[in-house]
Design an enzyme around this catalytic site. Sequence first.
Site, short mmCIF file in Angstrom:
data_model
loop_
_atom_site.label_atom_id
_atom_site.label_comp_id
_atom_site.label_asym_id
_atom_site.label_seq_id
_atom_site.Cartn_x
_atom_site.Cartn_y
_atom_site.Cartn_z
N ALA A 1 48.15 22.98 58.62
CA ALA A 1 49.27 23.04 59.55
C ALA A 1 49.81 24.47 59.56
O ALA A 1 49.62 25.23 58.60
CB ALA A 1 50.36 22.06 59.13
N GLY B 1 46.18 20.16 56.65
CA GLY B 1 46.03 19.43 57.91
C GLY B 1 44.64 19.57 58.51
O GLY B 1 44.19 18.69 59.24
N GLU C 1 42.64 17.03 56.79
CA GLU C 1 43.12 15.73 57.29
C GLU C 1 42.58 15.44 58.69
O GLU C 1 42.18 14.31 58.98
CB GLU C 1 44.66 15.72 57.28
N GLU D 1 48.67 21.70 49.87
CA GLU D 1 50.10 21.57 50.20
C GLU D 1 51.00 21.75 48.99
O GLU D 1 52.10 22.30 49.09
CB GLU D 1 50.37 20.20 50.84
C1 HXC Z 1 49.82 29.80 59.43
C2 HXC Z 1 47.96 30.89 58.65
C3 HXC Z 1 47.54 29.70 57.98
C4 HXC Z 1 48.35 28.54 58.10
C5 HXC Z 1 46.10 31.26 57.61
N1 HXC Z 1 47.04 31.81 58.38
N2 HXC Z 1 46.38 29.99 57.35
N3 HXC Z 1 49.09 30.91 59.36
N4 HXC Z 1 49.47 28.64 58.83
N5 HXC Z 1 48.01 27.37 57.54
C6 HXC Z 1 47.11 33.18 58.89
C7 HXC Z 1 47.46 34.17 57.81
O1 HXC Z 1 48.85 34.18 57.61
C8 HXC Z 1 46.93 35.45 58.38
O2 HXC Z 1 47.83 35.92 59.36
C9 HXC Z 1 45.67 35.00 59.12
O3 HXC Z 1 45.83 33.59 59.36
C10 HXC Z 1 44.41 35.21 58.31
O4 HXC Z 1 44.56 34.57 57.06
P1 HXC Z 1 44.39 35.33 55.65
O5 HXC Z 1 45.20 34.59 54.65
O6 HXC Z 1 44.64 36.79 55.80
O7 HXC Z 1 42.84 35.10 55.39
P2 HXC Z 1 42.09 35.05 54.00
O8 HXC Z 1 42.62 36.09 53.07
O9 HXC Z 1 40.65 35.06 54.34
O10 HXC Z 1 42.47 33.63 53.35
C11 HXC Z 1 42.08 32.43 53.97
C12 HXC Z 1 42.87 31.25 53.37
C13 HXC Z 1 44.38 31.53 53.48
C14 HXC Z 1 42.47 31.04 51.91
C15 HXC Z 1 42.45 29.99 54.17
O11 HXC Z 1 44.66 31.93 54.83
C16 HXC Z 1 45.25 30.36 53.14
O12 HXC Z 1 45.41 30.02 51.99
N6 HXC Z 1 45.84 29.73 54.16
C17 HXC Z 1 46.79 28.66 53.99
C18 HXC Z 1 46.10 27.37 53.55
C19 HXC Z 1 47.09 26.27 53.31
O13 HXC Z 1 47.96 26.36 52.44
N7 HXC Z 1 47.01 25.21 54.11
C20 HXC Z 1 47.90 24.06 54.03
C21 HXC Z 1 49.01 24.22 55.02
S1 HXC Z 1 50.20 22.90 54.83
P3 HXC Z 1 48.38 37.43 59.34
O14 HXC Z 1 49.41 37.44 60.41
O15 HXC Z 1 48.90 37.69 57.96
O16 HXC Z 1 47.16 38.25 59.65
C22 HXC Z 1 49.54 21.62 55.66
C23 HXC Z 1 50.40 20.39 55.71
C24 HXC Z 1 49.76 19.29 56.54
O17 HXC Z 1 48.47 21.67 56.18
C25 HXC Z 1 50.80 18.26 56.88
C26 HXC Z 1 50.44 17.40 58.05
C27 HXC Z 1 49.77 18.05 59.20
#
Ligand code: HXC
Length: 258
Positions: A65, A109, A112, A132
């Site tokens: 998400a 997400g 999911e 999460e």
């Molecule tokens: C918003 C995101 C994002 C996310 C990545 N980005 N994931 N933005 N929401 N979930 C953005 C980063 O901020 C970054 O933007 C750009 O995408 C590239 O990502 P990087 O982190 O620079 O890439 P990398 O170093 O290769 O790392 C990849 C990654 C990391 C390991 C996947 O991006 C990451 O950990 N992402 C979050 C994963 C996460 O926690 N997901 C769960 C979300 S909560 P900028 O602007 O900095 O370039 C969830 C709840 C679900 O899903 C509930 C119901 C739907």
Amino acid sequence: SSYEHLIVERKGAVGIITLNRPKMLNALSFGVFGEIKIAIDELEADIAVGCIIVTGSEKAFAAGADIKEMQPKSFIDMFSSDFTAIGGDRVATCTKPTIAAVSGYALGGGCELAMMCDIMIAADTAKFGQPEITLGTIPGIGGTQRLTRAIGKSKAMDLCLTGRMMDAAEAERSGLVSRIVPADKLMEEAIAMAEKIAAMSRPVATMAKNAVNRAFETPLTEGLKVERDLFHATFALEDRSEGMAAFIEKRKPVNKNR
Ligand code: HXC
């Protein structure tokens, strides 16, 4: 129709929904979930489409998400308009068979969403996780439920409590994905699988899907009864008599029921 965050295409009888927010690793905003609902509505209503693929980019199926969008939200914001309320689980209610073709990150997400599909095919680069907890929250659209049913309690707890990722090999070993393919062959393999499914009797494919899904909703005796009723129901279809006749006559069946 036009989409802001998706590419929606048809290749013959196969509908393909491609998440298209590459700069954000296909982060799933409310807007993305809303468009996925519209895309499923559209492809489900299209009689030419017999199977639907959901996919992302090479680097990310979806990294979860949209954290930037969620960060300022309050309890009441989420309670009043959550992901499910806007149709975020629409893939799971699709009557046509669905395939998630996963390359790169399928996190939160994203994992999911992939689990809402009937079948998951993974590129060898795929990485799955429910991170999460590292953000101070928990999965909200099936992660604790579908993951636990798919891979069992211990591994689901491991992923949900540590937030770690598992690679494609571990995901296949534990039953989350049905096949692993080389990354550069992912769409080719997914489309071949989807074409094969789309060529089957459409109503029978839906019945098979519904019967398997009952296994997650009911005790065994009830599920077996649903299966038996649906099995009997196939005998009302021309596709069933044609399918068996074609076998006997050593030819390919021509499925007509829609
Ligand atoms: C918003 C995101 C994002 C996310 C990545 N980005 N994931 N933005 N929401 N979930 C953005 C980063 O901020 C970054 O933007 C750009 O995408 C590239 O990502 P990087 O982190 O620079 O890439 P990398 O170093 O290769 O790392 C990849 C990654 C990391 C390991 C996947 O991006 C990451 O950990 N992402 C979050 C994963 C996460 O926690 N997901 C769960 C979300 S909560 P900028 O602007 O900095 O370039 C969830 C709840 C679900 O899903 C509930 C119901 C739907």
